[in-house]
Design a protein around this motif. Sequence first.
Motif, short mmCIF file in Angstrom:
data_model
loop_
_atom_site.label_atom_id
_atom_site.label_comp_id
_atom_site.label_asym_id
_atom_site.label_seq_id
_atom_site.Cartn_x
_atom_site.Cartn_y
_atom_site.Cartn_z
N THR A 123 -9.16 36.58 -7.60
CA THR A 123 -10.49 36.54 -6.98
C THR A 123 -11.36 37.49 -7.81
O THR A 123 -10.84 38.22 -8.65
N THR A 155 -7.12 34.20 1.12
CA THR A 155 -5.90 33.42 1.32
C THR A 155 -5.20 33.85 2.61
O THR A 155 -5.00 35.04 2.84
N ASP A 199 -14.28 28.80 -0.98
CA ASP A 199 -13.59 27.67 -1.60
C ASP A 199 -12.51 28.09 -2.58
O ASP A 199 -12.80 28.67 -3.63
N ALA A 200 -11.27 27.76 -2.25
CA ALA A 200 -10.16 28.03 -3.16
C ALA A 200 -10.06 26.90 -4.17
O ALA A 200 -10.24 25.74 -3.84
N GLN A 201 -9.79 27.28 -5.42
CA GLN A 201 -9.52 26.26 -6.42
C GLN A 201 -8.03 26.33 -6.72
O GLN A 201 -7.52 27.37 -7.14
N THR A 202 -7.31 25.23 -6.48
CA THR A 202 -5.88 25.22 -6.74
C THR A 202 -5.63 24.96 -8.23
O THR A 202 -6.09 23.96 -8.77
N ILE A 203 -4.95 25.90 -8.88
CA ILE A 203 -4.62 25.73 -10.29
C ILE A 203 -3.29 24.97 -10.40
O ILE A 203 -3.12 24.10 -11.23
N GLY A 225 -3.79 29.93 -7.36
CA GLY A 225 -5.16 29.60 -6.99
C GLY A 225 -6.16 30.64 -7.44
O GLY A 225 -5.81 31.76 -7.82
N GLU A 226 -7.41 30.23 -7.38
CA GLU A 226 -8.49 31.11 -7.83
C GLU A 226 -9.70 30.94 -6.92
O GLU A 226 -9.95 29.84 -6.40
N TYR A 227 -10.44 32.01 -6.74
CA TYR A 227 -11.68 31.97 -5.96
C TYR A 227 -12.82 32.53 -6.81
O TYR A 227 -12.61 33.46 -7.58
N GLY A 228 -14.02 31.94 -6.64
CA GLY A 228 -15.21 32.52 -7.25
C GLY A 228 -15.86 33.48 -6.26
O GLY A 228 -15.26 33.85 -5.25
#
Lengths: 336, 336
Positions: free
Chosen positions: B16, B230, B90-94, B82-85
């Motif tokens: 994050t 998360t 909104d989580a971005q699943t890597i 995962g990553e968040y901006g």
Amino acid sequence: MSLLVVGSIALDTIKTPFGQVKEGLGGSATYFSMAARHLTDVNLVAVVGQDFPEEYINMFQDKGIDITGLQTAKGKTFRWIGEYGFDLNDAQTIDTQLNVFRDFNPKLPPKYMYSEFVFLANIDPDLQRQILDQVESPGLVACDTMNYWIENKPDSLRAVIRRADIVTINESEARQLTKEPNLVKASKKILSWGPRILIIKRGEYGVLMFSNDSVFSAPAYPLEELYDPTGAGDSFAGGLMGFLANIGKSDETLMNFRFAKRYENTLIRHSGESRNLGFTDETAIRKGIIMGSVMASFCVEAFTPKRLIDLKPKEIKDRFSEFKKLTFFEDLTEIV
Amino acid sequence: MSLLVVGSIALDTIKTPFGQVKEGLGGSATYFSMAARHLTDVNLVAVVGQDFPEEYINMFQDKGIDITGLQTAKGKTFRWIGEYGFDLNDAQTIDTQLNVFRDFNPKLPPKYMYSEFVFLANIDPDLQRQILDQVESPGLVACDTMNYWIENKPDSLRAVIRRADIVTINESEARQLTKEPNLVKASKKILSWGPRILIIKRGEYGVLMFSNDSVFSAPAYPLEELYDPTGAGDSFAGGLMGFLANIGKSDETLMNFRFAKRYENTLIRHSGESRNLGFTDETAIRKGIIMGSVMASFCVEAFTPKRLIDLKPKEIKDRFSEFKKLTFFEDLTEIV
């Protein structure tokens, strides 16, 4: 107490997934007045063009709004053309035609000079200051703004914020103004510039109020039929300021804080002006915020301020009670 | 009353704007248990791989969580990257590595068979049903889900929802599931499928609860230091269900509704199952929702469930009181 508002009167052309309107009555001062007038006397300062329909002018008068400060200038009325998608939180501006607003030189009629409650709706911060300069020792000043002024007149805007007791601003604009993604931090920053109360507007998620020692969260009313969010923020401000002006005339506590503000424990600001909100009891502000949320909830139920215009007192009271039901929970008495 | 949860245990790698963690303890059942265990006894059903750190298993036990239902399978533990901006909503699943979860065949230990309170955390709805089939006449069933199952197993998911008393779901997923942009309409649709209570999770904006005859709005706690969202939804569910299970053992009203549910005025569903939440007083659910919000607010203050694990009762009580302060306003007594 009478309430002064300076802002825009517009003819709005708007499309949402739920319908559209062509050159309907709009503008920040319009929505504000139509909400506030249910609660207090409203003095309006704004400008329209020669094409502005007579019927709207008559309506302002019929609804008891003082339009001594409404100028009719040569040229056309301010127009806004906008569109919303299913996510009603974001307006897309298709066109803005400033027209008579371009040369607007707001002048306060002498009888407005001693206004106790002042709302500087979203217009050029230079104009907001120009009006404020003409008010003799205002009791409570609130202001609104938008991203355009944050980008184009940041210093003038900062000067307005410094002189306001209450600032209302959208969530994304609070972040933009402070360059701070965390809302709590952004709020502290804005409060450090002078205002006592910051109200962050979050569209369908309601509002967050920050003061130096407290936070208050108010939801938006979950509506099944929602047509057009235009003017919701101004209707919110109208409900809030109308409420405060209303109890300012009847409630001793509020009278006290307002006099305290002038005579005691004053804060000297850059302008040499003496101001201090001076009340520690937030009761009134919190109720005012709910009243603002009530007005916003009616606003979005129709295109134009239609729904606000003919509201019945019972409708207002009932929806206020609905907000109570919507948020109430009991204290924790057992466990852990 | 003891509370059964089936869900995931994971090793999470998360980034994050405020930091990161590599293969930290995560998973829906983990966050749920770590929140709920402060309020009631938790029985856990999940699967880990042979690589799952012994220290975590010991920790579950040390914290009083019953892990009779925790299987250790051949292979590696489920992993999520995962990553968040800055918009932490909104989580971005890597990457998702199902590993041992791919062949998970959840079996209820005999002593869990009579669980009164059941939470089906976000996993394959086929597995959620498989567990539910093994519980002998559950008293209160709640379930969660995610967009992946809405897209890939809509019928199985619908069957789970039909059997649940309480459904928790993200705002965007509620819209996706019902193909209805308006949340009030979306909620009515989901409630018409069977559940008594629908809880729409809106991240930093809190939650909205809908039943057939009321709406409740609870804010999220505005935090200055927020590291990782998360697990917030699972922690919320842990607080809610933990609270209900807790008062289920002590509160007569709740005992009544639970028995009413079994013996009186039952609703016959597609499965022939008889179920009826049977209580009209929402007091408990509303307080449970605030308790859930309390747990979620602690969850996001740190990476992994760290902050939840060692919470003191006083911290929980104090934050509950903070929610009261955050939302309280007086009734309207004057004006209009």
